[in-house]
Design an enzyme around this catalytic site. Structure first.
Site, PDB file in Angstrom:
ATOM      1  N   GLU A 126       0.794  -1.237   0.000  1.00 55.81           N
ATOM      2  CA  GLU A 126       0.000   0.000   0.000  1.00 55.81           C
ATOM      3  C   GLU A 126       0.828   1.289   0.000  1.00 55.81           C
ATOM      4  OE1 GLU A 126      -2.685  -0.423   3.324  1.00 55.81           O
ATOM      5  OE2 GLU A 126      -3.437  -2.350   2.629  1.00 55.81           O
ATOM      6  N   ASN A 171       2.012  -5.169  -3.197  1.00 56.92           N
ATOM      7  CA  ASN A 171       0.615  -5.486  -2.854  1.00 56.92           C
ATOM      8  C   ASN A 171      -0.165  -4.203  -2.545  1.00 56.92           C
ATOM      9  OD1 ASN A 171      -1.178  -7.752  -2.202  1.00 56.92           O
ATOM     10  ND2 ASN A 171      -1.091  -7.027  -0.079  1.00 56.92           N
ATOM     11  N   HIS A 208     -10.126  -6.193  -2.168  1.00 58.65           N
ATOM     12  CA  HIS A 208     -11.214  -5.949  -1.223  1.00 58.65           C
ATOM     13  C   HIS A 208     -12.304  -5.258  -2.040  1.00 58.65           C
ATOM     14  CE1 HIS A 208      -9.013  -7.307   2.226  1.00 58.65           C
ATOM     15  NE2 HIS A 208      -7.992  -6.539   1.898  1.00 58.65           N
ATOM     16  N   GLU A 228      -6.182 -10.683  -1.390  1.00 56.55           N
ATOM     17  CA  GLU A 228      -6.982 -10.471  -0.170  1.00 56.55           C
ATOM     18  C   GLU A 228      -8.462 -10.404  -0.529  1.00 56.55           C
ATOM     19  OE1 GLU A 228      -5.487  -7.251   2.240  1.00 56.55           O
ATOM     20  OE2 GLU A 228      -3.403  -7.714   1.784  1.00 56.55           O
ATOM     21  N   ASP A 237     -12.257 -10.372  -0.954  1.00 55.81           N
ATOM     22  CA  ASP A 237     -13.560 -10.461  -0.293  1.00 55.81           C
ATOM     23  C   ASP A 237     -14.493  -9.476  -0.994  1.00 55.81           C
ATOM     24  OD1 ASP A 237     -12.505  -8.099   0.890  1.00 55.81           O
ATOM     25  OD2 ASP A 237     -12.110  -9.111   2.794  1.00 55.81           O
TER      26      ASP A 237
END
Ligand code: 9MR
Length: 371
Positions: A166, A207, A242, A270, A272
């Protein structure tokens, strides 16, 4: 577009399925799906983030599910800097070692997450003993020592590392983190260099979240080029993923293609899919974001209405059609958690909500979503 869909098996066919398959019961039908890792074995690894709750759970059904469904694990929290180096040069590998043993026992590929991140970083990292900001030289040395010790400890035990997490803003600029402010933009190059020195065989990843935003896409492409131009190893881009029911999958796919075109692999790291309203302007995964609880933001606490369930199913199907289509460049798809009950999205960006972002529900049943 080629869409290989697994046939949904009805109850009458369940008896013919091996013991590793799982049945799901709902009011309408009973459906069984092959384990995810089997289903995608010719395409990519399928993983789950494992947090303390799962690692130390005594629930054998949960552990069976983790073994049966996934061939990859990633550390949810236990390999982050605040945990691995809580005080300068004092290291804690207890939980990470536990996860290594779990992955070895389950024959799952383990990813280290993460070496350099502005969040979950211990306070001491950026200040001296009297609280003044440290110099560039001191921070570089602290970062080097941290990476050497952590990646060195897990050398040969993880396949790869989220080296930097990030570091890019929505508009493609570098995030003005303490690492950035004190060291300058070359902190990213240095982190990749140190990670490679610490474990020359490890794959190295950048990432980030919000990868469906054009600005981030461009920033990440620039970063890949910069690292390569400096002769540094970068194996893959982790698109955290996400997502929410409202994510623009065309933009997401564009980013996936743009990264692959730079000659790196791509992973959903990651994954979801939130079904809940986002109270602010633009959804993100920045953990400093938070809003006050209000009932209207928690509409499904007693269950997910059929129409929203259908939207989630449709979203997941469209997403996995993209993953299949690009499976030549995708090496891993990892969910951020195992089941809805354990998802961080029940607490973010508002505490105390009931979200339904994963493929397994609170009873550990596979949702009726044929990927
Ligand atoms: O899942 C993690 C959660 O338990 C922590 O409270 C949170 C706060 O730092 O971090 C979560 O994981 C984050 C990941 O490390 C990086 N991308 C965003 C994830 C969700 O916040």
């Amino acid at each position: 577009m080629k869409r290989h869909r697994l046939a949904v098996l009805t109850l009458s066919m369940l008896l013919t399925i091996g013991a590793d398959s799982q049945s799901v019961s709902s009011d309408k039908e009973q459906v069984s799906y092959p384990p995810l890792k089997e289903q995608f074995k010719d395409h990519f690894l399928v993983g789950a983030a494992i947090d303390y709750g799962e690692m130390y759970s005594k629930d054998s059904t949960l552990h069976r599910l983790i073994r049966r469904e996934f061939n990859a694990l990633v550390a949810g929290n236990c390999m982050k800097a605040d945990h691995t180096e809580p005080r300068e040069n004092v290291f804690n590998f207890k939980d990470g070692d536990f996860l290594v043993a779990m992955a070895e026992k389950n024959q799952q590929v383990l990813t280290g997450h993460c070496l350099v991140w502005h969040s979950q970083v211990p306070r001491w990292m950026f200040v001296d003993s009297v609280g003044n900001k440290v110099s560039r030289e001191v921070l570089i040395e602290r970062m080097r020592n941290h990476i050497y010790k952590v990646a060195g400890h897990y050398r040969g035990k993880v396949r790869g590392w989220d080296v930097v997490n990030e570091a890019i803003e929505w508009n493609g600029d570098y995030r003005k983190s303490e690492y950035y402010k004190i060291i300058g933009e070359d902190f990213i190059r240095l982190a990749f260099q140190f990670a490679h020195e610490a474990d020359p065989d490890a794959e190295l990843y950048y990432n980030d979240y919000g990868m469906d935003s054009p600005g981030k896409r461009e920033g990440v492409v620039r970063l890949i080029r910069d690292l390569k131009a400096h002769g540094l190893r970068i194996d893959a881009i982790g698109m955290q993923s996400h997502l929410s029911l409202w994510t623009n999958l065309e933009e997401y796919e564009k980013s996936l293609i743009a990264f692959a075109n730079e000659g790196v692999k791509v992973m959903a790291t990651e994954l979801d899919v939130s079904v809940l309203p986002w109270p602010g302007e633009m959804p993100n995964a920045d953990i400093s974001t938070s809003f006050e609880y209000q009932e209207k933001y928690n509409p499904y606490r007693n269950g997910l209405p059929a129409e929203v369930e259908a939207k989630l199913k449709d979203f997941y199907e469209r997403l996995f059609a993209i993953y299949r289509k690009h499976s030549d460049v995708i090496t891993r798809v990892t969910f951020w958690g195992v089941h809805d009950g354990g998802s961080w999205l029940n607490g973010f960006p508002i505490k105390g909500r009931t979200n339904y972002p994963l493929l397994f529900d609170r009873q550990l049943r596979r949702k009726n979503i044929a990927l």
